[in-house]
Design an enzyme around this catalytic site. Sequence first.
Site, mmCIF file in Angstrom:
data_model
loop_
_atom_site.group_PDB
_atom_site.id
_atom_site.type_symbol
_atom_site.label_atom_id
_atom_site.label_comp_id
_atom_site.label_asym_id
_atom_site.label_seq_id
_atom_site.Cartn_x
_atom_site.Cartn_y
_atom_site.Cartn_z
ATOM 1 N N CYS A 1 6.820 -0.339 -9.706
ATOM 2 C CA CYS A 1 7.386 -1.101 -8.590
ATOM 3 C C CYS A 1 8.841 -1.445 -8.853
ATOM 4 O O CYS A 1 9.284 -1.479 -10.000
ATOM 5 C CB CYS A 1 6.603 -2.398 -8.393
ATOM 6 N N CYS B 1 0.877 -1.158 0.000
ATOM 7 C CA CYS B 1 0.000 0.000 0.000
ATOM 8 C C CYS B 1 0.921 1.216 0.000
ATOM 9 O O CYS B 1 2.097 1.102 0.344
ATOM 10 C CB CYS B 1 -0.893 -0.017 1.234
ATOM 11 N N CYS C 1 -4.180 -1.077 -2.282
ATOM 12 C CA CYS C 1 -4.709 0.258 -2.541
ATOM 13 C C CYS C 1 -4.485 0.593 -4.004
ATOM 14 O O CYS C 1 -3.536 0.110 -4.620
ATOM 15 C CB CYS C 1 -4.102 1.309 -1.608
#
Length: 167
Positions: free
Chosen positions: A96, A12, A88
């Site tokens: 990422c 998140c 989320c």
Amino acid sequence: MTDRPRNVLFLCTGNSARSVIAEGLLRRLGGDRFRAFSAGSFPTGRVNPGAYPVLRSLGLDPAEFRSKSWDEFAAPGAAPIDFIFTVCDNAAGEVCPIWPGRPVTAHWGVEDPAAVTGSEAEVAAAFAAAERRLRRRIEHFLALPPEVLDGPDVRARLEAIGKDTAP
């Protein structure tokens, strides 16, 4: 199929509420088959106090949890991650790091209880709702047999869990 516990990372943005609750749930429900972790792209540096009652209800000490960066799990020498769940929408859309272990990823978006304003009861209800939704998804995940977790359609199955369309 692996003979070691599978490492699961919940992501998140702030790593203060939803991802921490998911980590706690998997710690409690996953037995020795899974190891749970959580992290954030922009960690707040503290667990939201609204998550404390949820963690305590699981028999866990909130002091065992901390808000941390996802960089810890992408660093050299980090444990290989088998599954990553973004909880989320912001984290799901971010670029990422390259994760060791080539994990299977899926998005399990949950409303942010930390964003709820109002009375203590309203905030507590939001945290409880997040816990229920995450619990249902984690229970579906845990019910998947090992051959499915290692199978070619595992990502689709995990995405279906996140859309609450899992059987």
